[in-house]
Design an enzyme around this catalytic site. Structure first.
Site: not given
Ligand code: IPE
Ligand code: IPE
Ligand code: MG
Length: 255
Positions: A26, A43, A74
């Site tokens: 995370d 990401h 998500n």
């Protein structure tokens, strides 16, 4: 003058490594935001960390590494972010297939995989098939994964076994139920690490985490490096896993 500081690795007891480490990766979005960059850059950087930690886990002798990459929840993120994440996943699989083969790592995936785009699912299936014979480490990607959905799926499967006359309700115990989960034959995670400081499971391995040790670090996933992974393993080794018993009982058992 006194040489280098001992690294976590040097202090680790190889006989007491967790067999199964699961990580809630995370903090990618916040990593990017702090740099005034779009979330996708976080990401992208996060994928580099995945590669580093997979290599480290394999070298340290971890048997099962499970990475929470995309939750069922998500899917509710903005469409563009979801598409970028699927692209990154696809690229990762294409780039890493040879590496996983070479390192004798078996790729596995858990989650509602039918919800993944076709091209990603096909690629995932191919890499899983190609690496099926590997025995150094099992790398499981939790994709479109939800722990509650997994429990409901297992309950449905058990119910249909009962309807077909292949099981009776009284046959159900923890071990049978565990075997019906997507994690099937895998052992429960000994250690769950969460980066970015959030103190929750976010629907990750909710049944399997009953007795997992939890290590939460404020470090954001793109900044999580091998050294900190080793520190988390050290922290794990400093814990006493009592499983409801007393310290004294454990001392007698180990004597
Ligand atoms: C984790 O990073 C990656 C996924 C959930 C796919 P986040 O994207 O959740 O990053 P934060 O929590 O917003 O910083
Ligand atoms: C959990 O992170 C899911 C993954 C790491 C893949 P989230 O960022 O989605 O969790 P919440 O929303 O903060 O609970
Ligand atoms: Mg997050």
């Amino acid at each position: 003058m006194f040489g280098k500081e001992p690294t976590g690795k040097n202090l680790l007891d190889p006989r007491r490594l967790p067999a199964h480490v699961a990580i809630i990766m995370d903090g990618n979005g916040r990593w990017a935001k702090r740099r005034l960059m779009p979330r996708i850059m976080g990401h992208r950087q996060g994928v580099k960390t995945v590669k580093e930690i997979v290599t480290a886990a394999r070298e340290l002798g971890i048997s099962y590494l499970t990475l929470y990459a995309f939750s069922t929840e998500n899917w509710n993120r903005p469409r563009q972010e979801v598409e970028s994440l699927m692209d990154l996943l696809h690229q990762y699989l294409l780039q890493e297939a040879a590496e996983l083969l070479g390192k004798r790592i078996r790729l596995n995936a858990i989650g509602e995989l039918h919800r993944l785009p076709d091209r990603v699912r096909r690629c995932l299936k191919k890499v899983m098939q190609d690496t099926a014979g590997n025995d150094e480490m099992v790398l499981t990607l939790a994709l479109s994964y939800g722990g509650r959905q997994e429990i409901i799926d297992a309950a449905r499967r058990f119910a249909s076994l009962c309807v077909q006359g292949e099981a009776r309700p009284e046959d159900l115990d923890i071990s049978l139920f565990s075997s019906l989960l997507w994690t099937g034959e895998m052992p429960d995670p000994d250690l769950i690490i969460r980066t970015s400081g959030e103190k929750r499971l976010s629907n990750f391995l909710v049944f399997q985490a009953a007795y997992s040790e939890l290590v939460i670090t404020d470090t954001l996933w793109p900044d999580f490096h091998r050294n900190e992974f080793e520190q988390a393993l050290l922290e794990y080794q400093s814990r006493e896993r009592r499983f409801g018993m007393t310290s004294e009982q454990l001392l007698c058992e180990n004597a």
